[in-house]
Design an enzyme around this catalytic site. Sequence first.
Site, PDB file in Angstrom:
ATOM      1  N   ASN A   1       0.804  -1.213   0.000  1.00 20.30           N
ATOM      2  CA  ASN A   1       0.000   0.000   0.000  1.00 20.30           C
ATOM      3  C   ASN A   1       0.842   1.271   0.000  1.00 20.30           C
ATOM      4  O   ASN A   1       0.408   2.309  -0.479  1.00 20.30           O
ATOM      5  CB  ASN A   1      -0.911  -0.030   1.242  1.00 20.30           C
ATOM      6  CG  ASN A   1      -1.575   1.286   1.527  1.00 20.30           C
ATOM      7  OD1 ASN A   1      -2.487   1.702   0.814  1.00 20.30           O
ATOM      8  ND2 ASN A   1      -1.132   1.955   2.583  1.00 20.30           N
TER       9      ASN A   1
ATOM     10  N   LYS B   1       0.292   3.873 -11.656  1.00 20.56           N
ATOM     11  CA  LYS B   1      -0.751   2.929 -11.259  1.00 20.56           C
ATOM     12  C   LYS B   1      -1.126   2.001 -12.414  1.00 20.56           C
ATOM     13  O   LYS B   1      -1.461   0.832 -12.177  1.00 20.56           O
ATOM     14  CB  LYS B   1      -1.973   3.685 -10.737  1.00 20.56           C
ATOM     15  CG  LYS B   1      -1.712   4.411  -9.422  1.00 20.56           C
ATOM     16  CD  LYS B   1      -1.319   3.444  -8.303  1.00 20.56           C
ATOM     17  CE  LYS B   1      -1.228   4.128  -6.954  1.00 20.56           C
ATOM     18  NZ  LYS B   1      -0.875   3.194  -5.873  1.00 20.56           N
TER      19      LYS B   1
ATOM     20  N   THR C   1      -9.172   9.599   3.244  1.00 25.08           N
ATOM     21  CA  THR C   1      -7.892   9.532   3.940  1.00 25.08           C
ATOM     22  C   THR C   1      -7.456  10.954   4.274  1.00 25.08           C
ATOM     23  O   THR C   1      -8.004  11.916   3.728  1.00 25.08           O
ATOM     24  CB  THR C   1      -6.836   8.865   3.041  1.00 25.08           C
ATOM     25  OG1 THR C   1      -6.668   9.670   1.864  1.00 25.08           O
ATOM     26  CG2 THR C   1      -7.270   7.454   2.642  1.00 25.08           C
TER      27      THR C   1
ATOM     28  N   TYR D   1       1.278   9.916 -11.789  1.00 22.06           N
ATOM     29  CA  TYR D   1       0.620   9.015 -10.849  1.00 22.06           C
ATOM     30  C   TYR D   1      -0.202   7.971 -11.595  1.00 22.06           C
ATOM     31  O   TYR D   1      -0.130   6.776 -11.292  1.00 22.06           O
ATOM     32  CB  TYR D   1      -0.268   9.828  -9.905  1.00 22.06           C
ATOM     33  CG  TYR D   1      -1.095   9.000  -8.952  1.00 22.06           C
ATOM     34  CD1 TYR D   1      -0.531   8.488  -7.782  1.00 22.06           C
ATOM     35  CD2 TYR D   1      -2.442   8.745  -9.203  1.00 22.06           C
ATOM     36  CE1 TYR D   1      -1.293   7.729  -6.897  1.00 22.06           C
ATOM     37  CE2 TYR D   1      -3.204   7.994  -8.323  1.00 22.06           C
ATOM     38  CZ  TYR D   1      -2.628   7.489  -7.183  1.00 22.06           C
ATOM     39  OH  TYR D   1      -3.385   6.745  -6.311  1.00 22.06           O
TER      40      TYR D   1
END
Length: 262
Positions: A99, A171, A202, A167
Amino acid sequence: MTGTDDNRVRYPEMRGKIALVTGGSSGIGLATVAAFAREGATVILASRDADRAEAALKEIGLAGQVSWIACDVADGGDVERLCATIAERHGRLDYAFNNGGSGGRWAPVADTAEADWRRTIDGYLTSAFLCMHHQIPLMLAGGGGVIVNNASVDGLRGYPFPGGAAYSAAKHGVLGLTKSAALEHAASGLRITAVCPGWVDTPPVARYFRDDPVKAAAILQQTPRGRIAAAEEIANGVLWLCSSAASFVIGSPLVMDGGYMA
């Protein structure tokens, strides 16, 4: 933002097993650490910051069942030491949730510095490779296990706002890496898969929503569920993927996005 009234699920086979969660000091990682611990697993929380890890351990409140090992997952030496320490202390590794991740400054492609690109690719993609590189032999030595990589819906499509290209590319790479490694080990007793969360409540996302309420409203409007996920909901998906209930899930990611990609 909340999910179900009771986010806990029960998998008796996890009792006494060894679980590793990288980036486990907050958000999805911390929720997953707590979920594994509730199932009776011995959990290793790996992260970079000792103070945040200490706060996380106090929050979980399961002394002796959860321990912290310092690790920067983008550093191959750190990851090798992490897995060697797990092998020395526990003799095996049954579950791993990769993670942890970090990156450089976000900017449109034409404005992204090469150093920021490399930090993002290393922080989110190379880190997943390094973790699996050292986790796979440890799991195979113990007869198998499950690896779940944290990808993203942004690994399934382009990033919806300017600045997230690196990003998204990382991914996408995590998913390609996951599927390829899963095929390499499909018959070995080792399962490898991924979870693709949408927007999750989050600390970084909460700050993002506070700083840009217009984008926050647009995101919520595009999410049929009408809210973003609670971290515990994603943790539930990770545990299901690790459980015997998901024994035929190999390589294919679990998309958890409230209908965002539907």
